[in-house]
Design a protein around this motif. Sequence first.
Motif, mmCIF file in Angstrom:
data_model
loop_
_atom_site.group_PDB
_atom_site.id
_atom_site.type_symbol
_atom_site.label_atom_id
_atom_site.label_comp_id
_atom_site.label_asym_id
_atom_site.label_seq_id
_atom_site.Cartn_x
_atom_site.Cartn_y
_atom_site.Cartn_z
ATOM 1 N N LEU A 11 25.473 -43.702 -2.489
ATOM 2 C CA LEU A 11 25.303 -42.342 -2.632
ATOM 3 C C LEU A 11 26.548 -41.505 -2.345
ATOM 4 O O LEU A 11 26.869 -40.600 -2.910
ATOM 5 C CB LEU A 11 23.986 -41.964 -2.322
ATOM 6 N N VAL A 15 29.110 -42.654 -5.664
ATOM 7 C CA VAL A 15 28.483 -41.902 -6.919
ATOM 8 C C VAL A 15 29.334 -40.722 -7.138
ATOM 9 O O VAL A 15 29.844 -39.872 -5.982
ATOM 10 C CB VAL A 15 27.133 -41.288 -6.461
ATOM 11 N N SER A 16 29.788 -40.410 -8.301
ATOM 12 C CA SER A 16 30.436 -39.446 -8.684
ATOM 13 C C SER A 16 29.519 -38.130 -9.147
ATOM 14 O O SER A 16 29.023 -38.338 -10.252
ATOM 15 C CB SER A 16 31.326 -39.778 -9.909
ATOM 16 N N TRP A 17 29.460 -37.115 -8.332
ATOM 17 C CA TRP A 17 28.577 -35.969 -8.515
ATOM 18 C C TRP A 17 29.471 -34.980 -9.337
ATOM 19 O O TRP A 17 30.619 -34.711 -9.218
ATOM 20 C CB TRP A 17 28.311 -35.308 -7.212
ATOM 21 N N THR A 19 30.586 -31.263 -10.879
ATOM 22 C CA THR A 19 30.699 -30.093 -10.114
ATOM 23 C C THR A 19 29.716 -28.996 -10.727
ATOM 24 O O THR A 19 28.833 -29.301 -11.584
ATOM 25 C CB THR A 19 32.193 -29.482 -10.682
ATOM 26 N N LEU A 23 27.630 -28.958 -14.214
ATOM 27 C CA LEU A 23 26.154 -28.864 -14.096
ATOM 28 C C LEU A 23 25.606 -28.070 -14.906
ATOM 29 O O LEU A 23 24.778 -28.123 -15.746
ATOM 30 C CB LEU A 23 25.682 -28.832 -12.726
#
Length: 60
Positions: A11, A15-17, A19, A23
Amino acid sequence: MKDIKESYDELVYKVSWPTQKQLINSSVLVLIASIIIAVFIWVVDKVFNLLMELIYGLSF
């Protein structure tokens, strides 16, 4: 315990969250698509309702 550490590491590091901008753009896109689909379903429902009223109104 090893599974929890591996999950945490994945996590945090793998994991590529998205921006905040990505979002927000995705959320707006989903909102617009949902509204379009809801309006389409409403129109189809009204058309079918009108057709049923015409069919049942023609009783002899």
